[in-house]
Scaffold this motif. Structure first.
Motif, PDB file in Angstrom:
ATOM      1  N   THR A  20       0.708  -1.175   0.014  1.00  0.00           N
ATOM      2  CA  THR A  20      -0.006  -0.022   0.067  1.00  0.00           C
ATOM      3  C   THR A  20       0.919   1.204   0.050  1.00  0.00           C
ATOM      4  O   THR A  20       0.655   2.151  -0.749  1.00  0.00           O
ATOM      5  N   LEU A  21       2.048   1.112   0.759  1.00  0.00           N
ATOM      6  CA  LEU A  21       2.818   2.340   0.830  1.00  0.00           C
ATOM      7  C   LEU A  21       3.278   2.892  -0.505  1.00  0.00           C
ATOM      8  O   LEU A  21       3.136   3.827  -0.876  1.00  0.00           O
ATOM      9  N   TRP A  22       3.844   1.640  -1.282  1.00  0.00           N
ATOM     10  CA  TRP A  22       4.572   1.768  -2.489  1.00  0.00           C
ATOM     11  C   TRP A  22       3.776   2.233  -3.623  1.00  0.00           C
ATOM     12  O   TRP A  22       3.963   2.728  -4.668  1.00  0.00           O
ATOM     13  N   GLN A  23       2.353   1.915  -3.401  1.00  0.00           N
ATOM     14  CA  GLN A  23       1.474   2.181  -4.485  1.00  0.00           C
ATOM     15  C   GLN A  23       1.123   3.604  -4.373  1.00  0.00           C
ATOM     16  O   GLN A  23       1.192   4.294  -5.437  1.00  0.00           O
ATOM     17  N   GLN A  24       1.286   4.298  -3.288  1.00  0.00           N
ATOM     18  CA  GLN A  24       1.125   5.775  -3.021  1.00  0.00           C
ATOM     19  C   GLN A  24       2.486   6.520  -3.498  1.00  0.00           C
ATOM     20  O   GLN A  24       2.213   7.372  -4.362  1.00  0.00           O
ATOM     21  N   VAL A  25       3.465   5.745  -2.977  1.00  0.00           N
ATOM     22  CA  VAL A  25       4.792   6.561  -3.657  1.00  0.00           C
ATOM     23  C   VAL A  25       5.095   6.509  -5.031  1.00  0.00           C
ATOM     24  O   VAL A  25       5.473   7.357  -5.748  1.00  0.00           O
ATOM     25  N   ALA A  26       4.894   5.302  -5.791  1.00  0.00           N
ATOM     26  CA  ALA A  26       4.929   4.971  -7.158  1.00  0.00           C
ATOM     27  C   ALA A  26       3.751   6.075  -7.918  1.00  0.00           C
ATOM     28  O   ALA A  26       4.381   6.622  -8.717  1.00  0.00           O
ATOM     29  N   ALA A  27       2.782   6.132  -7.443  1.00  0.00           N
ATOM     30  CA  ALA A  27       1.759   7.113  -8.107  1.00  0.00           C
ATOM     31  C   ALA A  27       2.327   8.494  -7.992  1.00  0.00           C
ATOM     32  O   ALA A  27       2.277   9.359  -9.102  1.00  0.00           O
ATOM     33  N   ASP A  28       2.865   9.096  -6.955  1.00  0.00           N
ATOM     34  CA  ASP A  28       3.381  10.150  -6.804  1.00  0.00           C
ATOM     35  C   ASP A  28       4.277  10.688  -7.546  1.00  0.00           C
ATOM     36  O   ASP A  28       4.605  11.561  -8.298  1.00  0.00           O
ATOM     37  N   ILE A  29       5.409   9.520  -7.545  1.00  0.00           N
ATOM     38  CA  ILE A  29       6.646   9.978  -8.380  1.00  0.00           C
ATOM     39  C   ILE A  29       6.275   9.839  -9.943  1.00  0.00           C
ATOM     40  O   ILE A  29       7.032  10.788 -10.759  1.00  0.00           O
ATOM     41  N   ARG A  30       5.454   9.143 -10.455  1.00  0.00           N
ATOM     42  CA  ARG A  30       5.038   9.115 -11.696  1.00  0.00           C
ATOM     43  C   ARG A  30       4.345  10.326 -12.133  1.00  0.00           C
ATOM     44  O   ARG A  30       4.157  10.830 -13.377  1.00  0.00           O
ATOM     45  N   GLN A  31       3.871  11.155 -11.282  1.00  0.00           N
ATOM     46  CA  GLN A  31       3.260  12.539 -11.627  1.00  0.00           C
ATOM     47  C   GLN A  31       4.214  13.578 -11.644  1.00  0.00           C
ATOM     48  O   GLN A  31       4.023  14.683 -12.313  1.00  0.00           O
ATOM     49  N   PRO A  74      10.432   3.556  -9.293  1.00  0.00           N
ATOM     50  CA  PRO A  74       9.807   3.326  -8.158  1.00  0.00           C
ATOM     51  C   PRO A  74      10.154   1.842  -7.801  1.00  0.00           C
ATOM     52  O   PRO A  74      10.434   1.474  -6.542  1.00  0.00           O
ATOM     53  N   GLU A  75      10.327   0.944  -8.502  1.00  0.00           N
ATOM     54  CA  GLU A  75      10.563  -0.275  -8.357  1.00  0.00           C
ATOM     55  C   GLU A  75      11.988  -0.450  -7.698  1.00  0.00           C
ATOM     56  O   GLU A  75      12.344  -1.320  -6.653  1.00  0.00           O
ATOM     57  N   GLN A  76      12.882   0.420  -8.068  1.00  0.00           N
ATOM     58  CA  GLN A  76      14.289   0.358  -7.575  1.00  0.00           C
ATOM     59  C   GLN A  76      14.326   0.790  -6.058  1.00  0.00           C
ATOM     60  O   GLN A  76      14.979   0.377  -5.183  1.00  0.00           O
ATOM     61  N   LEU A  77      13.364   2.049  -6.018  1.00  0.00           N
ATOM     62  CA  LEU A  77      13.570   2.553  -4.560  1.00  0.00           C
ATOM     63  C   LEU A  77      12.666   1.622  -3.739  1.00  0.00           C
ATOM     64  O   LEU A  77      13.080   1.534  -2.518  1.00  0.00           O
ATOM     65  N   ARG A  78      11.681   0.980  -4.114  1.00  0.00           N
ATOM     66  CA  ARG A  78      11.056  -0.030  -3.140  1.00  0.00           C
ATOM     67  C   ARG A  78      11.753  -1.014  -2.826  1.00  0.00           C
ATOM     68  O   ARG A  78      11.894  -1.529  -1.783  1.00  0.00           O
ATOM     69  N   VAL A  98      15.168  -0.930  -2.329  1.00  0.00           N
ATOM     70  CA  VAL A  98      16.255  -0.358  -1.182  1.00  0.00           C
ATOM     71  C   VAL A  98      15.385  -0.011   0.026  1.00  0.00           C
ATOM     72  O   VAL A  98      15.842  -0.338   1.029  1.00  0.00           O
ATOM     73  N   TYR A  99      14.161   0.379  -0.074  1.00  0.00           N
ATOM     74  CA  TYR A  99      13.561   0.679   0.962  1.00  0.00           C
ATOM     75  C   TYR A  99      12.930  -0.683   1.881  1.00  0.00           C
ATOM     76  O   TYR A  99      13.178  -0.995   3.032  1.00  0.00           O
ATOM     77  N   HIS A 100      12.809  -1.877   1.123  1.00  0.00           N
ATOM     78  CA  HIS A 100      12.657  -3.140   1.611  1.00  0.00           C
ATOM     79  C   HIS A 100      13.942  -3.615   2.382  1.00  0.00           C
ATOM     80  O   HIS A 100      13.635  -4.137   3.262  1.00  0.00           O
ATOM     81  N   LEU A 101      14.792  -3.332   1.783  1.00  0.00           N
ATOM     82  CA  LEU A 101      16.160  -3.673   2.388  1.00  0.00           C
ATOM     83  C   LEU A 101      16.246  -3.055   3.713  1.00  0.00           C
ATOM     84  O   LEU A 101      16.630  -3.697   4.925  1.00  0.00           O
ATOM     85  N   LEU A 102      16.042  -1.693   3.880  1.00  0.00           N
ATOM     86  CA  LEU A 102      16.237  -0.892   5.042  1.00  0.00           C
ATOM     87  C   LEU A 102      14.928  -1.076   5.987  1.00  0.00           C
ATOM     88  O   LEU A 102      15.219  -1.387   7.258  1.00  0.00           O
ATOM     89  N   TYR A 103      13.817  -1.387   5.598  1.00  0.00           N
ATOM     90  CA  TYR A 103      12.822  -1.733   6.419  1.00  0.00           C
ATOM     91  C   TYR A 103      13.148  -3.346   7.086  1.00  0.00           C
ATOM     92  O   TYR A 103      12.808  -3.197   8.278  1.00  0.00           O
ATOM     93  N   THR A 104      13.590  -4.120   6.178  1.00  0.00           N
ATOM     94  CA  THR A 104      13.785  -5.605   6.730  1.00  0.00           C
ATOM     95  C   THR A 104      14.782  -5.274   7.970  1.00  0.00           C
ATOM     96  O   THR A 104      14.785  -5.964   8.924  1.00  0.00           O
ATOM     97  N   LEU A 105      15.842  -4.344   7.773  1.00  0.00           N
ATOM     98  CA  LEU A 105      17.240  -4.272   8.629  1.00  0.00           C
ATOM     99  C   LEU A 105      16.591  -3.802   9.880  1.00  0.00           C
ATOM    100  O   LEU A 105      16.755  -4.060  11.168  1.00  0.00           O
ATOM    101  N   LEU A 106      15.571  -2.622   9.717  1.00  0.00           N
ATOM    102  CA  LEU A 106      14.722  -2.046  10.538  1.00  0.00           C
ATOM    103  C   LEU A 106      14.270  -2.808  11.603  1.00  0.00           C
ATOM    104  O   LEU A 106      14.292  -3.033  12.887  1.00  0.00           O
ATOM    105  N   ARG A 107      13.595  -3.651  10.794  1.00  0.00           N
ATOM    106  CA  ARG A 107      12.587  -4.647  11.957  1.00  0.00           C
ATOM    107  C   ARG A 107      13.531  -5.799  12.565  1.00  0.00           C
ATOM    108  O   ARG A 107      13.114  -6.047  13.897  1.00  0.00           O
TER     109      ARG A 107
END
Length: 188
Positions: A14-25, A165-169, A171-180
């Motif tokens: 859900t988060l990345w649907q929002q971010v991807a839509a925003d970046i594409r604009q 957005p796919e690349q950013l997601r 990298v985000y997943h990498l950091l989110y996994t480490l954070l958890r």
């Protein structure tokens, strides 16, 4: 001054649907700043592109940063292995090996706890794959300042603007996994 976009969701999808839509604009994306909030974890995303001009060369970068509570004792830095760092090793720079031939060959690794870093980076195969995909990076877990009680920042930095957005997601997943793993209960 750039707008800071704020996105919040309970799931990464859900988060990345929002971010991807925003970046594409965004047209002619030269800078993008966002605060990403998922399940109590906060991450800052900054993409910066300067085309330069005249006699100036341009630059570009991608940074994702998240605060980790200061009770996290682990500290580390991973950065690409290149000839400059090879010379540094000859001059005494200590390089920790994780026991993964590909990661050990790809990165100069420093840490205060090799076993904890090994568990952090090698538990999830997606973490390892993302690190190998973006080898020209700097990934650190270090105090945000020199204050004794300073929070630690988990930071991904790459001297390339990741604008897909796919690349950013990824990298985000990498950091989110480490954070958890570093802070299982997000009270940040």
């Amino acid at each position: 001054m750039n707008n800071v976009h704020t996105f919040s969701a309970e799931t990464e999808e859900t988060l990345w649907q929002q971010v991807a839509a925003d970046i594409r604009q965004e047209e002619g994306l030269l800078a993008y700043n966002a605060e990403l909030i998922q399940n109590g974890y906060h991450m800052q995303l900054d993409v910066d592109i300067d085309l330069g001009g005249g006699f100036e060369g341009g630059y570009e970068s991608t940074t994702l940063t998240a605060q980790v509570p200061n009770h996290t004792p682990l500290r580390f830095a991973l950065h690409e292995q290149d000839w400059v760092h090879e010379i540094g090793k000859l001059l005494g720079l200590t390089d920790v090996e994780l026991g993964d031939p590909e990661l050990d060959a790809a990165f100069i690794i420093t840490t205060n706890d090799a076993d904890a870093l090994r568990r952090l980076l090698l538990t999830d195969p997606a973490v390892r794959q993302t690190l190998l995909r973006y080898q020209e990076l700097r990934l650190t877990l270090a105090p945000a300042s020199h204050d004794a009680d300073a929070e630690a920042n988990l930071t991904f930095f790459k001297e390339t603007a990741l604008v897909e957005p796919e690349q950013l997601r990824e990298v985000y997943h990498l950091l989110y996994t480490l954070l958890r793993q570093l802070s299982p209960s997000a009270t940040l």
